[in-house]
Design a protein around this motif. Structure first.
Motif, PDB file in Angstrom:
ATOM      1  N   ALA A  46       0.699  -1.166   0.077  1.00 21.04           N
ATOM      2  CA  ALA A  46       0.010   0.084  -0.022  1.00 21.04           C
ATOM      3  C   ALA A  46       0.929   1.306  -0.045  1.00 21.04           C
ATOM      4  N   SER A  47       1.877   1.234   0.682  1.00 17.01           N
ATOM      5  CA  SER A  47       2.875   2.440   0.629  1.00 17.01           C
ATOM      6  C   SER A  47       3.393   2.703  -0.627  1.00 17.01           C
ATOM      7  N   PHE A  49       2.057   2.406  -3.395  1.00  6.63           N
ATOM      8  CA  PHE A  49       0.744   2.977  -4.194  1.00  6.63           C
ATOM      9  C   PHE A  49       0.466   4.366  -3.880  1.00  6.63           C
TER      10      PHE A  49
END
Length: 69
Positions: A46-47, A49
């Motif tokens: 997620a980081s 993205f």
């Protein structure tokens, strides 16, 4: 180097390059599109993205490239 480390290295590299906007502006928009698209396909964390989205916002707009050329 595993997949996640490769994405991390590439993101760090692009972030450093983009932080020097005059250098970033020398590349055509298609260059950035290809690099960012490749990272987006590889990213799984997620980081990553979130960092990709921040990079997109920092890049000069297409109109800027037209004015420089």
């Amino acid at each position: 180097m595993n997949h996640t480390h490769l994405v991390e290295w590439e993101l760090s590299h692009l972030e450093r390059l983009v932080s020097h906007m005059s250098a970033a502006a020398q590349f055509p928009p298609a260059y950035w599109d290809v690099r960012i698209a490749a990272l987006t396909r590889l990213a799984v964390v997620a980081s990553h993205f979130a960092r990709i989205e921040r990079l997109k916002k920092k890049l000069p707009p297409v109109e800027f490239h037209a004015m420089v050329a």
